[in-house]
Scaffold this motif. Structure first.
Motif, PDB file in Angstrom:
ATOM      1  N   ALA A 184       0.834  -1.201   0.000  1.00  0.00           N
ATOM      2  CA  ALA A 184       0.000   0.000   0.000  1.00  0.00           C
ATOM      3  C   ALA A 184       0.871   1.254   0.000  1.00  0.00           C
ATOM      4  O   ALA A 184       1.282   1.743   1.058  1.00  0.00           O
ATOM      5  CB  ALA A 184      -0.916  -0.006   1.212  1.00  0.00           C
ATOM      6  N   GLN A 185       1.160   1.757  -1.185  1.00  0.00           N
ATOM      7  CA  GLN A 185       1.923   3.002  -1.328  1.00  0.00           C
ATOM      8  C   GLN A 185       0.939   4.135  -1.603  1.00  0.00           C
ATOM      9  O   GLN A 185       0.191   4.093  -2.587  1.00  0.00           O
ATOM     10  CB  GLN A 185       2.939   2.876  -2.452  1.00  0.00           C
ATOM     11  CG  GLN A 185       3.980   1.793  -2.196  1.00  0.00           C
ATOM     12  CD  GLN A 185       4.993   1.688  -3.305  1.00  0.00           C
ATOM     13  OE1 GLN A 185       4.946   2.430  -4.287  1.00  0.00           O
ATOM     14  NE2 GLN A 185       5.926   0.768  -3.161  1.00  0.00           N
ATOM     15  N   LEU A 186       0.945   5.152  -0.750  1.00  0.00           N
ATOM     16  CA  LEU A 186      -0.059   6.206  -0.824  1.00  0.00           C
ATOM     17  C   LEU A 186       0.475   7.465  -1.492  1.00  0.00           C
ATOM     18  O   LEU A 186       1.630   7.847  -1.304  1.00  0.00           O
ATOM     19  CB  LEU A 186      -0.563   6.551   0.581  1.00  0.00           C
ATOM     20  CG  LEU A 186      -1.168   5.393   1.388  1.00  0.00           C
ATOM     21  CD1 LEU A 186      -1.720   5.925   2.711  1.00  0.00           C
ATOM     22  CD2 LEU A 186      -2.254   4.685   0.605  1.00  0.00           C
ATOM     23  N   LEU A 187      -0.407   8.099  -2.265  1.00  0.00           N
ATOM     24  CA  LEU A 187      -0.109   9.383  -2.901  1.00  0.00           C
ATOM     25  C   LEU A 187      -0.813  10.472  -2.115  1.00  0.00           C
ATOM     26  O   LEU A 187      -2.023  10.409  -1.891  1.00  0.00           O
ATOM     27  CB  LEU A 187      -0.602   9.382  -4.349  1.00  0.00           C
ATOM     28  CG  LEU A 187      -0.462  10.700  -5.131  1.00  0.00           C
ATOM     29  CD1 LEU A 187       1.016  11.017  -5.362  1.00  0.00           C
ATOM     30  CD2 LEU A 187      -1.210  10.618  -6.456  1.00  0.00           C
ATOM     31  N   ILE A 188      -0.056  11.460  -1.666  1.00  0.00           N
ATOM     32  CA  ILE A 188      -0.640  12.564  -0.893  1.00  0.00           C
ATOM     33  C   ILE A 188      -1.454  13.455  -1.820  1.00  0.00           C
ATOM     34  O   ILE A 188      -1.007  13.797  -2.922  1.00  0.00           O
ATOM     35  CB  ILE A 188       0.458  13.389  -0.193  1.00  0.00           C
ATOM     36  CG1 ILE A 188       1.306  12.479   0.705  1.00  0.00           C
ATOM     37  CG2 ILE A 188      -0.173  14.512   0.627  1.00  0.00           C
ATOM     38  CD1 ILE A 188       0.520  11.753   1.757  1.00  0.00           C
ATOM     39  N   GLN A 189      -2.649  13.828  -1.395  1.00  0.00           N
ATOM     40  CA  GLN A 189      -3.497  14.694  -2.206  1.00  0.00           C
ATOM     41  C   GLN A 189      -2.925  16.117  -2.296  1.00  0.00           C
ATOM     42  O   GLN A 189      -2.368  16.631  -1.330  1.00  0.00           O
ATOM     43  CB  GLN A 189      -4.910  14.759  -1.622  1.00  0.00           C
ATOM     44  CG  GLN A 189      -5.668  13.441  -1.675  1.00  0.00           C
ATOM     45  CD  GLN A 189      -7.123  13.605  -1.304  1.00  0.00           C
ATOM     46  OE1 GLN A 189      -7.786  14.569  -1.692  1.00  0.00           O
ATOM     47  NE2 GLN A 189      -7.655  12.655  -0.537  1.00  0.00           N
TER      48      GLN A 189
END
Length: 303
Positions: A184-189
């Protein structure tokens, strides 16, 4: 990985079905049954009905924030939410070690809030989609896990909602797959690009014929099937369900032509050919039938 699903309307049902088929859902959370219709019949949510069909335990919390101990008792790893309809507290979020993940029907950070599908249509967007984000305390601001896109075209709100409902089911399955693989690699909004949308009220569906034909057709599509775009005609409300852009000259808000095609109304820019209507207290009908019944004619005013 033990999964709990939270959702309420028909929109969320495909996600529940897909998750349970692929991974197994241990419990379902939904809104309490509410009175529906003129007879106020107490009716469970669509998700409750489907969960019962699947033989899953269902929790209908009046306020989930007051039910943290019951959530902890579920001993689940993750919570997947889809159109659930309640605000989650810090204590609720902390009850799921692998996080709470929301299926939001827009391309975040655009259209955070309660009416992302209708707002995307009204704004003239060519595409929308489903964003899976990790839920935080603030509104729709969490890190993005994945995005699935969908072309809007000339879809009505109802048609686009159906397409995004199926897309949400795909996204839900992909989400759990990534979490199980610990990938789970998240992209910051990007907060600079964030837009917000409010809950749609009936007055938001009022047609202003001073607007462009393009904007009016978008509004009509965005409000179909509910709350339905409307205008005034001969002292009554007239619901407009389907229309297309055309060209005509005349006074704004005036019926320029009424024939077997329907009826044409002059707008601030261009005109609209109305194809389907629903008169006050009546049924949906082709606009041509409304014309044939002499309910509307050239020269009539709509406001």
């Amino acid at each position: 990985m033990k999964i709990v699903f939270a959702g309420s309307p028909v929109y969320a049902v495909p996600s529940l079905e897909a998750l349970h088929k692929k991974f197994g859902v241990s419990a379902v959370i939904t809104q309490p049954a509410r009175p529906v219709g003129r007879k106020a019949v107490l009716t469970p949510t669509a998700v409750k009905t489907k969960a019962d069909d699947l033989g899953l335990p269902v929790y209908e919390f009046v306020n989930i924030r007051d039910s943290v101990e019951e959530l902890k008792f579920l001993d689940a790893d993750i919570l997947i939410t889809c159109a659930y309809g309640q605000i989650l507290s810090k204590e609720v979020l902390e009850s799921f070690p692998a996080g709470v993940w929301n299926l939001h029907a827009s391309l975040l950070p655009e259209f955070r809030g309660a009416s992302p599908i209708q707002s995307a249509i009204c704004a003239g967007k060519t595409h929308t989609g489903v964003t899976v984000m990790k839920t935080e305390l603030s509104l729709d601001t969490g890190g993005i896990l994945l995005v699935k896109r969908c072309e809007i075209g000339n879809k009505t709100y109802g048609e686009l909602q159906d397409a995004l409902s199926l897309l949400s089911a795909e996204a839900a399955v992909e989400t759990v797959g990534l979490l199980k693989k610990k990938n789970a690699q998240l992209l910051i909004q990007d907060e600079a690009k964030a837009t917000y949308c409010k809950k749609i009220q009936k007055n938001d569906a009022k047609i202003n014929f001073g607007n462009s034909a393009e904007d009016i057709c978008r509004l009509i599509r965005a409000m179909n099937p509910q709350p339905v775009a409307f205008c005034g005609h001969n002292g009554n409300f007239l619901n407009i369900l389907r229309a297309e852009i055309c060209e005509a000259e005349g006074e704004i808000g005036t019926v320029i032509c009424a024939d077997k095609r329907g009826f044409i109304v002059k707008c601030g820019t261009g005109a609209v050919l109305v194809k389907e209507v629903q008169p006050a207290g009546g049924k949906r009908m082709n606009a041509a039938d409304f014309v044939n019944g002499r309910k509307i004619k050239a020269g009539d005013r709509l406001d």
